[in-house]
Design a protein around this motif. Structure first.
Motif, short mmCIF file in Angstrom:
data_model
loop_
_atom_site.label_atom_id
_atom_site.label_comp_id
_atom_site.label_asym_id
_atom_site.label_seq_id
_atom_site.Cartn_x
_atom_site.Cartn_y
_atom_site.Cartn_z
N THR A 20 7.26 -17.21 41.53
CA THR A 20 7.34 -15.75 41.46
C THR A 20 5.97 -15.16 41.77
N GLU A 21 5.90 -13.85 41.88
CA GLU A 21 4.64 -13.19 42.19
C GLU A 21 3.70 -13.26 41.01
N ALA A 22 2.42 -12.99 41.25
CA ALA A 22 1.41 -13.07 40.20
C ALA A 22 1.80 -12.22 39.00
N LEU A 23 1.56 -12.74 37.81
CA LEU A 23 1.95 -12.05 36.59
C LEU A 23 0.97 -10.94 36.26
N PRO A 24 1.46 -9.76 35.93
CA PRO A 24 0.57 -8.68 35.47
C PRO A 24 0.30 -8.84 33.99
N TYR A 25 -0.48 -7.93 33.45
CA TYR A 25 -0.75 -7.96 32.00
C TYR A 25 0.38 -7.24 31.27
N GLU A 26 1.54 -7.83 31.35
CA GLU A 26 2.72 -7.33 30.64
C GLU A 26 3.74 -8.45 30.56
N GLU A 27 4.61 -8.39 29.57
CA GLU A 27 5.61 -9.44 29.39
C GLU A 27 6.76 -9.22 30.37
N ARG A 28 7.05 -10.26 31.14
CA ARG A 28 8.04 -10.14 32.21
C ARG A 28 9.00 -11.34 32.15
N LYS A 29 10.30 -11.08 32.29
CA LYS A 29 11.27 -12.18 32.30
C LYS A 29 11.15 -12.94 33.63
N LYS A 77 18.19 -18.63 23.06
CA LYS A 77 16.90 -18.30 22.46
C LYS A 77 16.02 -17.55 23.47
N ARG A 78 15.01 -16.86 22.93
CA ARG A 78 14.04 -16.14 23.78
C ARG A 78 12.66 -16.75 23.55
N THR A 79 12.01 -17.12 24.64
CA THR A 79 10.66 -17.66 24.52
C THR A 79 9.70 -16.83 25.36
N LEU A 80 8.45 -16.81 24.90
CA LEU A 80 7.38 -16.16 25.65
C LEU A 80 6.37 -17.23 26.03
N LEU A 81 6.12 -17.38 27.32
CA LEU A 81 5.16 -18.35 27.84
C LEU A 81 3.87 -17.61 28.17
N VAL A 82 2.79 -17.97 27.49
CA VAL A 82 1.53 -17.23 27.57
C VAL A 82 0.48 -18.05 28.31
N GLU A 83 -0.19 -17.41 29.26
CA GLU A 83 -1.28 -18.03 30.00
C GLU A 83 -2.59 -17.34 29.63
N VAL A 84 -3.64 -18.13 29.36
CA VAL A 84 -4.90 -17.53 28.89
C VAL A 84 -6.09 -17.84 29.79
N GLU A 85 -5.89 -18.61 30.86
CA GLU A 85 -7.03 -19.01 31.70
C GLU A 85 -7.13 -18.27 33.02
N GLY A 86 -6.19 -17.37 33.30
CA GLY A 86 -6.27 -16.55 34.50
C GLY A 86 -6.04 -17.30 35.80
N ARG A 87 -5.33 -18.43 35.76
CA ARG A 87 -5.11 -19.23 36.97
C ARG A 87 -3.79 -18.91 37.67
N GLN A 88 -2.92 -18.14 37.02
CA GLN A 88 -1.60 -17.81 37.55
C GLN A 88 -0.78 -19.07 37.85
N GLY A 89 -1.00 -20.10 37.04
CA GLY A 89 -0.24 -21.33 37.20
C GLY A 89 1.23 -21.17 36.88
N ILE A 90 1.54 -20.31 35.92
CA ILE A 90 2.94 -20.09 35.53
C ILE A 90 3.71 -19.45 36.68
N ALA A 91 3.11 -18.46 37.31
CA ALA A 91 3.77 -17.79 38.44
C ALA A 91 4.06 -18.78 39.56
N GLN A 92 3.14 -19.68 39.83
CA GLN A 92 3.35 -20.67 40.88
C GLN A 92 4.49 -21.61 40.53
N LEU A 93 4.55 -22.05 39.29
CA LEU A 93 5.61 -22.98 38.88
C LEU A 93 6.99 -22.35 38.99
N PHE A 94 7.08 -21.08 38.60
CA PHE A 94 8.38 -20.41 38.62
C PHE A 94 8.64 -19.68 39.94
#
Length: 325
Positions: free
Chosen positions: A50-59, A31-48
């Motif tokens: 990886t570098e800070a997420l830009p405003y684009e969908e990235r695997k 399956k393909r999932t999209l994990l969306v962050e809306v608070e601007g904390r870059q918490g997803i990047a820290q968990l995975f």
């Protein structure tokens, strides 16, 4: 499972961690999932890691069975530029507005508009299809604001009522609400087995239900292992201290003589047992309060070694084991 999974929770409960684990769990088996962050904390990047997420969908990850997890950190200013381009074809004029600070001004003075943009971007990803007519993402998981403001954040139709009675903004809000109040959406709340997080969860669910927003599951995070059950605790309360000292001595913890190491260990151990019993009773009480809400209840363990990428995959596996797939 609903295609839009919204994850909220009191601050400190680990809602971002749970959202990330959920994205991994749902991405399993191709399956393909999209994990969306809306608070601007870059918490997803820290968990995975990886570098800070830009405003684009990235695997950002591959799940067991070849599934893929993509991530997107939504920037409300850039989302507004997308919106202006989509409906008004502003092009370079939109970029000029950004340089002048008009975009930031608009999203600051109209927080309802900001929420429309954030939720609208996630809902667009839910509805998006490829050239063959298939959905681009099987699931979209939103790491949403905390419980205290989740209902207002999702109930964007009420928020924009004072801003626009008609036109593109009004229509966009209506389209967003059709997704958010449909079976396509489920709002999950993350809690800890502590009084304040549980009470905030109870209150949050009541508010969501009053707003007719679809409540999904309760996920209890950071659950500590059960060391002593009710029978064990009763035994610690009833067992004579001399018998406990004798058992400690038999286990090789000090000699059997009076005043020895084994005897001196009894009181500290019983104090620890009393503290554990108090916590055990509190957690049982809080778990019962959550069960009374009548929603599916899942529990994720406290990771003794701390949370890293391997731990995140471990939590995803546990969610799948509990039937989230």
């Amino acid at each position: 499972m609903s295609r839009l999974q919204v994850v909220s929770g009191k601050g400190g409960t680990g809602k971002t961690t749970v959202a990330a684990a959920l994205a991994l769990a749902l991405a399993t088996e191709g399956k393909r999932t999209l994990l969306v962050e809306v608070e601007g904390r870059q918490g997803i990047a820290q968990l995975f890691e990886t570098e800070a997420l830009p405003y684009e969908e990235r695997k950002i990850a591959v799940a067991p069975g070849g599934g893929e997890v993509f991530a997107l950190a939504i920037d409300p200013e850039l989302a507004l530029l997308d919106y202006l381009q989509m409906f008004y074809k502003l092009g370079g004029a939109g970029r000029a507005l950004k340089k002048l600070g008009a975009i930031d001004f608009a999203t600051t003075i109209a927080p309802g508009l900001r929420d429309v943009l954030l939720t609208g971007k996630a809902c667009e990803a839910v509805r998006r299809k490829d050239k063959t007519g298939r959905f681009v993402y099987d699931y979209v998981i939103m790491d949403a604001p905390p419980t205290g403001r989740i209902t207002r954040f999702l109930n964007v139709n009420d928020e924009v009522a004072g801003l626009a009675k008609m036109g593109p903004i009004h229509n966009q809000a209506q389209a967003v609400m059709r997704v958010l109040k449909s079976r396509e959406t489920a709002v999950h709340l993350v809690a800890l087995l502590e009084e304040m997080p549980v009470q905030e969860t109870v209150d949050g669910i009541s508010e969501l239900r009053a707003a007719k927003l679809p409540v999904g599951r309760i996920i209890v995070n950071m659950v500590r292992p059960t060391i002593l059950d009710e029978a064990d605790l009763e035994l610690t309360r009833e067992a004579p201290r001399a018998a406990i000292a004798k058992s400690l001595s038999a286990a090789g913890l000090g000699g059997a003589r009076r005043g020895g190491v084994a005897e001196r260990l009894v009181e500290p151990l019983l104090t620890q047992a009393d503290e554990y019993a108090e916590r055990y009773a509190l957690e049982r009480e809080q778990r019962a309060a959550l069960q009374e809400l009548g929603l599916p209840l899942h529990e994720l363990p406290l990771l003794a070694e701390g949370l890293d990428l391997a731990g995140l995959y471990e939590l995803a596996t546990e969610l799948r084991r509990q039937g989230i797939s």
